[in-house]
Design a protein around this motif. Sequence first.
Motif, PDB file in Angstrom:
ATOM      1  N   ARG A 197       2.028  -4.865  -7.635  1.00  0.00           N
ATOM      2  CA  ARG A 197       2.028  -4.312  -6.289  1.00  0.00           C
ATOM      3  C   ARG A 197       3.139  -3.284  -6.165  1.00  0.00           C
ATOM      4  NH1 ARG A 197      -2.388  -5.687  -5.596  1.00  0.00           N
ATOM      5  NH2 ARG A 197      -3.316  -6.985  -3.954  1.00  0.00           N
ATOM      6  N   THR A 198       2.917  -2.286  -5.302  1.00  0.00           N
ATOM      7  CA  THR A 198       3.941  -1.312  -4.953  1.00  0.00           C
ATOM      8  C   THR A 198       3.921  -1.147  -3.438  1.00  0.00           C
ATOM      9  OG1 THR A 198       3.721  -0.097  -7.052  1.00  0.00           O
ATOM     10  CG2 THR A 198       4.771   1.051  -5.215  1.00  0.00           C
ATOM     11  N   TRP A 199       5.068  -1.306  -2.824  1.00  0.00           N
ATOM     12  CA  TRP A 199       5.171  -1.170  -1.373  1.00  0.00           C
ATOM     13  C   TRP A 199       6.046   0.033  -1.025  1.00  0.00           C
ATOM     14  CZ3 TRP A 199       6.037  -6.116  -3.588  1.00  0.00           C
ATOM     15  CH2 TRP A 199       5.003  -7.025  -3.385  1.00  0.00           C
ATOM     16  N   THR A 200       5.582   0.806  -0.060  1.00  0.00           N
ATOM     17  CA  THR A 200       6.310   1.992   0.385  1.00  0.00           C
ATOM     18  C   THR A 200       6.777   1.788   1.821  1.00  0.00           C
ATOM     19  OG1 THR A 200       4.969   3.419  -1.050  1.00  0.00           O
ATOM     20  CG2 THR A 200       6.195   4.486   0.742  1.00  0.00           C
ATOM     21  N   ARG A 201       8.026   2.024   2.037  1.00  0.00           N
ATOM     22  CA  ARG A 201       8.591   1.855   3.378  1.00  0.00           C
ATOM     23  C   ARG A 201       8.106   2.977   4.296  1.00  0.00           C
ATOM     24  NH1 ARG A 201      14.771   2.619   3.422  1.00  0.00           N
ATOM     25  NH2 ARG A 201      14.141   4.738   3.982  1.00  0.00           N
ATOM     26  N   ILE A 202       7.631   2.607   5.462  1.00  0.00           N
ATOM     27  CA  ILE A 202       7.159   3.624   6.401  1.00  0.00           C
ATOM     28  C   ILE A 202       8.012   3.683   7.665  1.00  0.00           C
ATOM     29  CG2 ILE A 202       4.779   3.601   5.594  1.00  0.00           C
ATOM     30  CD1 ILE A 202       4.063   1.695   7.805  1.00  0.00           C
ATOM     31  N   ALA A 203       8.855   2.670   7.890  1.00  0.00           N
ATOM     32  CA  ALA A 203       9.706   2.690   9.079  1.00  0.00           C
ATOM     33  C   ALA A 203      10.793   1.642   8.969  1.00  0.00           C
ATOM     34  CB  ALA A 203       8.884   2.439  10.342  1.00  0.00           C
ATOM     35  N   VAL A 204      11.954   1.969   9.526  1.00  0.00           N
ATOM     36  CA  VAL A 204      13.066   1.022   9.625  1.00  0.00           C
ATOM     37  C   VAL A 204      13.457   0.938  11.087  1.00  0.00           C
ATOM     38  CG1 VAL A 204      15.456   0.516   8.983  1.00  0.00           C
ATOM     39  CG2 VAL A 204      13.906   1.546   7.310  1.00  0.00           C
ATOM     40  N   ALA A 205      13.532  -0.270  11.602  1.00  0.00           N
ATOM     41  CA  ALA A 205      13.916  -0.455  12.999  1.00  0.00           C
ATOM     42  C   ALA A 205      15.425  -0.331  13.140  1.00  0.00           C
ATOM     43  CB  ALA A 205      13.471  -1.837  13.484  1.00  0.00           C
TER      44      ALA A 205
END
Length: 320
Positions: free
Chosen positions: A144-152
């Motif tokens: 799996r590869t996860w890409t960050r799309i937002a940081v609160a």
Amino acid sequence: MPHTIPGRNAAPEEGITETTTRLRPIPAEVPAKPPTSAGPLPGAGRPFVTFARPEVYDEDTARLRPVGARTRPRVVAVVACVVLGLGLIGGAATGSWLTGDSAGADGARGAFTAAGSLWHSVPVDQLFPPTVQGQGAGPGGADRTWTRIAVAPDSGCANAFDPLLRKALAPVGCLRLLRATYTDATRSHVTTVGLLFTKADAAAMTSLKTRFQQEGLERRTDLMPRPYAVENTVAAGFGNAQRASWTVSVLTDAPVVVYAVSGFADARAVTDPQPAEDAMESGATTAPAQAGLGHEAQGLADRIERSLRKTVVSATEKPS
């Protein structure tokens, strides 16, 4: 209310960037000088010994013990053993001190304390990397590869959890909450991962972990974490009704609770959410299980937790 899903070709919104200084290394303590060696052994000449009686007795056996010829070798042997023993003990103690082995408890306490300050002393990209690799994290051991799309923005916990989960976490307090939302390589799944930095000591964290395990709190659907939805991203429609699978991990070696919650990127509502542990079981037939959303939540949470632990180690290790 969930937002309308943007087009799949829309570029993900950049995460919020933190400009913070890295943790400073802890200076090594100056080692103390090892104890000096003991003085010289008794002289080589035969000692002159006088007794009130020509013979003495061993109290235990009441046997006669001759005085004279064997006294000097025994005294010398005893003194030599004492000197050797003190030297070995002193050397071992000094070596342990220099290597830090004798301060295991202090080191653990230091790491626990250091972990509690990471939320404001470490860049956000180190806590939530822009890209997270999950080798073998998918169903059947798929990568799996996860890409960050937002940081609160970092915040408190007032509106971050459902009431029952907030109540369950209340004993450890809420110092700061950090969250980020990721998507998978196909952009069909979205997952919010969170780091709750508590105000608790190690004993309180251990107590909370025990309660979660004994009462099965991490498996209750009314204790699911809330997602972090962001407009103009594939997670725009990721609301409470879209929660499909989740995991909550209470750490005992750091004042942190790590959690993750996953769902579909098309904003579909999920009527049968399932804990990640159950959704990952072989033969599970629920929608979250069939879509691999249990693996999404658990896999991402595990890797963010590992990254946190590595950061703690880097912050507390002594310079060479």
